[in-house]
Design a protein around this motif. Structure first.
Motif, mmCIF file in Angstrom:
data_model
loop_
_atom_site.group_PDB
_atom_site.id
_atom_site.type_symbol
_atom_site.label_atom_id
_atom_site.label_comp_id
_atom_site.label_asym_id
_atom_site.label_seq_id
_atom_site.Cartn_x
_atom_site.Cartn_y
_atom_site.Cartn_z
ATOM 1 N N HIS A 21 -37.458 -16.194 -34.652
ATOM 2 C CA HIS A 21 -37.634 -17.644 -34.779
ATOM 3 C C HIS A 21 -39.107 -18.042 -34.740
ATOM 4 N N ARG A 22 -39.914 -17.271 -34.030
ATOM 5 C CA ARG A 22 -41.321 -17.647 -33.880
ATOM 6 C C ARG A 22 -42.232 -16.999 -34.921
ATOM 7 N N PHE A 23 -41.906 -15.758 -35.321
ATOM 8 C CA PHE A 23 -42.817 -15.024 -36.205
ATOM 9 C C PHE A 23 -42.151 -14.507 -37.480
ATOM 10 N N GLY A 24 -40.865 -14.718 -37.624
ATOM 11 C CA GLY A 24 -40.162 -14.121 -38.763
ATOM 12 C C GLY A 24 -39.988 -15.055 -39.939
ATOM 13 N N ASN A 25 -41.055 -15.717 -40.343
ATOM 14 C CA ASN A 25 -40.953 -16.665 -41.457
ATOM 15 C C ASN A 25 -40.601 -15.987 -42.779
ATOM 16 N N ASN A 26 -41.012 -14.727 -42.938
ATOM 17 C CA ASN A 26 -40.761 -14.019 -44.197
ATOM 18 C C ASN A 26 -39.541 -13.096 -44.138
ATOM 19 N N VAL A 27 -38.813 -13.144 -43.005
ATOM 20 C CA VAL A 27 -37.614 -12.310 -42.849
ATOM 21 C C VAL A 27 -36.447 -13.002 -43.550
ATOM 22 N N PRO A 28 -35.589 -12.265 -44.274
ATOM 23 C CA PRO A 28 -34.420 -12.872 -44.922
ATOM 24 C C PRO A 28 -33.561 -13.628 -43.910
ATOM 25 N N PRO A 29 -33.050 -14.812 -44.269
ATOM 26 C CA PRO A 29 -32.247 -15.622 -43.335
ATOM 27 C C PRO A 29 -31.037 -14.882 -42.775
ATOM 28 N N MET A 30 -30.462 -13.977 -43.580
ATOM 29 C CA MET A 30 -29.276 -13.256 -43.130
ATOM 30 C C MET A 30 -29.563 -12.401 -41.898
ATOM 31 N N VAL A 31 -30.784 -11.856 -41.807
ATOM 32 C CA VAL A 31 -31.164 -11.047 -40.640
ATOM 33 C C VAL A 31 -31.152 -11.920 -39.388
ATOM 34 N N ASN A 32 -31.734 -13.106 -39.511
ATOM 35 C CA ASN A 32 -31.768 -14.064 -38.406
ATOM 36 C C ASN A 32 -30.356 -14.420 -37.944
ATOM 37 N N ILE A 33 -29.474 -14.660 -38.884
ATOM 38 C CA ILE A 33 -28.101 -15.064 -38.578
ATOM 39 C C ILE A 33 -27.351 -13.944 -37.873
ATOM 40 N N VAL A 34 -27.472 -12.724 -38.403
ATOM 41 C CA VAL A 34 -26.764 -11.579 -37.820
ATOM 42 C C VAL A 34 -27.242 -11.299 -36.394
ATOM 43 N N VAL A 35 -28.554 -11.337 -36.178
ATOM 44 C CA VAL A 35 -29.104 -11.088 -34.838
ATOM 45 C C VAL A 35 -28.615 -12.157 -33.855
ATOM 46 N N ALA A 36 -28.517 -13.405 -34.311
ATOM 47 C CA ALA A 36 -28.031 -14.489 -33.446
ATOM 48 C C ALA A 36 -26.587 -14.246 -33.022
ATOM 49 N N TYR A 37 -25.751 -13.806 -33.970
ATOM 50 C CA TYR A 37 -24.355 -13.518 -33.625
ATOM 51 C C TYR A 37 -24.254 -12.331 -32.672
ATOM 52 N N ILE A 38 -25.093 -11.321 -32.894
ATOM 53 C CA ILE A 38 -25.095 -10.157 -31.992
ATOM 54 C C ILE A 38 -25.473 -10.594 -30.579
ATOM 55 N N TYR A 39 -26.466 -11.467 -30.491
ATOM 56 C CA TYR A 39 -26.962 -11.938 -29.191
ATOM 57 C C TYR A 39 -25.896 -12.710 -28.413
ATOM 58 N N LEU A 40 -25.122 -13.556 -29.098
ATOM 59 C CA LEU A 40 -24.188 -14.425 -28.397
ATOM 60 C C LEU A 40 -22.751 -13.902 -28.319
ATOM 61 N N ILE A 41 -22.375 -12.991 -29.195
ATOM 62 C CA ILE A 41 -20.980 -12.547 -29.239
ATOM 63 C C ILE A 41 -20.794 -11.128 -28.707
ATOM 64 N N VAL A 42 -21.750 -10.238 -28.986
ATOM 65 C CA VAL A 42 -21.577 -8.832 -28.606
ATOM 66 C C VAL A 42 -21.545 -8.615 -27.085
ATOM 67 N N PRO A 43 -22.463 -9.186 -26.281
ATOM 68 C CA PRO A 43 -22.386 -8.965 -24.826
ATOM 69 C C PRO A 43 -21.053 -9.374 -24.199
ATOM 70 N N PRO A 44 -20.484 -10.561 -24.504
ATOM 71 C CA PRO A 44 -19.173 -10.893 -23.921
ATOM 72 C C PRO A 44 -18.061 -9.929 -24.331
ATOM 73 N N VAL A 45 -18.206 -9.308 -25.495
ATOM 74 C CA VAL A 45 -17.190 -8.355 -25.958
ATOM 75 C C VAL A 45 -17.363 -6.999 -25.285
ATOM 76 N N LEU A 46 -18.597 -6.509 -25.233
ATOM 77 C CA LEU A 46 -18.833 -5.144 -24.759
ATOM 78 C C LEU A 46 -18.883 -4.998 -23.236
ATOM 79 N N ASN A 47 -19.350 -6.019 -22.526
ATOM 80 C CA ASN A 47 -19.490 -5.875 -21.072
ATOM 81 C C ASN A 47 -18.184 -5.516 -20.363
ATOM 82 N N PRO A 48 -17.060 -6.214 -20.638
ATOM 83 C CA PRO A 48 -15.803 -5.816 -19.983
ATOM 84 C C PRO A 48 -15.360 -4.406 -20.368
#
Length: 316
Positions: free
Chosen positions: A264-291
């Motif tokens: 979000h701060r430095f990835g102006n030239n990164v494809p938007p899809m990368v940003n979207i996928v990383v956001a989903y990993i950040y918010l969805i993967v920990p609640p799934v994997l921790n249990p």
């Protein structure tokens, strides 16, 4: 569109985004997301139930695990309505104040989860370095105080964020990059000077998540130092084995979170899809994997979980 004066403008709604270019396939994309949310919600609820029902799990380590499960439940529930709303019903609009509310809870839950992971690192350090005083140091009252401190720090440190966003005037573009509201994402839509928002956001990240990361690393340096001093190899492996679940939880939470912040701060030239996928990993993967991680690595959790699933009473 609420206009306060000729130069100040706030959109009445924001438009959320799923996967750009894949809108026709959103109903198929929703299937794995539904599975993730189902696993995350059911897994964390099950963790909370078995810890409450099983007397032998009424220990500091499992109290902190309960806190982690609550944070994961909160994160999953914060993003579930808007994410599945886009995939199932193509509902992209979210009201301005509702967006700020969702953003606030996502961020405070993230900070609280970071703090809980630090508390769990402290718990492992005490258990390994001073096992004889473990129960006397981490009493129930101490754990309650730690929990209250975790909540207070997150709520107070992030309290100004919605008001800092409300003071800004926004441009005509009201399309967000994610299916949920995220502070840097909203901030970028403003036409006004956002230096204060950037500075305060950076201060909050460094003073919460940044500090937590440093102390977690320090805790494991001390843990490794203690483990190395143990005389037998068996004791070393047993001590380290108690930390594996926590190390996995730390990695799956902090790596995507740090990655998303950098994008979000430095990835102006990164494809938007990368940003979207990383956001989903950040918010969805920990609640799934921790249990899953804790049920696999903890024999007590696994046995209690099987008893609960088979509707057997716990005799202990």
């Amino acid at each position: 569109m609420p206009l306060v004066n000729s130069s100040f403008y706030q959109p009445s709604t924001f438009l959320l985004t799923g996967f750009p270019g894949l809108e026709a396939n959103h109903h198929w994309i929703s299937i794995p997301f539904c599975m993730f949310y189902l696993i995350g919600l059911s897994g964390n609820c099950l963790i909370l139930i078995i810890i409450k029902k099983t007397q032998s799990l009424h220990k500091p380590m499992y109290y902190f695990l309960s806190m982690l499960a609550l944070m994961d439940l909160g994160l999953a529930l914060c993003t579930l309505p808007t994410t599945l709303g886009i995939f199932w019903f193509k509902i992209r609009k979210i009201e301005f104040n509702a967006c700020l509310t969702q953003m606030y809870f996502i961020h405070i839950l993230s900070v609280m989860e970071s703090s809980v992971l630090l508390a769990m690192a402290f718990d492992r350090f005490i258990a390994i370095s001073n096992p004889l005083r473990y129960s006397s140091i981490l009493t129930k009252s101490t754990i309650i105080k730690i929990g209250l401190a975790i909540v207070s720090r997150a709520v107070i440190s992030l309290f100004p964020i919605p008001f800092l966003l409300k003071r800004l005037t926004y441009c005509g573009n009201n399309v967000l990059s994610h299916s949920f509201c995220f502070h840097p994402d909203i901030m970028k839509l403003a036409c006004a000077d956002i230096k204060v928002n950037i500075l305060y956001g950076l201060i909050v990240i460094l003073s919460t998540v940044g500090v937590d990361c440093v102390f977690i690393v320090l805790s494991y340096v001390l843990i490794i130092k203690t483990v190395v001093s143990l005389t037998t190899k068996g004791k070393c492996l047993k001590a380290l084995n108690t930390c594996v679940s926590h190390i996995c939880a730390v990695l799956i939470f902090f790596i995507p979170m740090i990655g998303l912040s950098f994008l979000h701060r430095f990835g102006n030239n990164v494809p938007p899809m990368v940003n979207i996928v990383v956001a989903y990993i950040y918010l969805i993967v920990p609640p799934v994997l921790n249990p899953i991680i804790y049920s696999i690595k903890s024999k007590q959790i696994r046995r209690a979980m099987l008893r609960t699933l088979w509707w057997k009473n716990d005799s202990t």
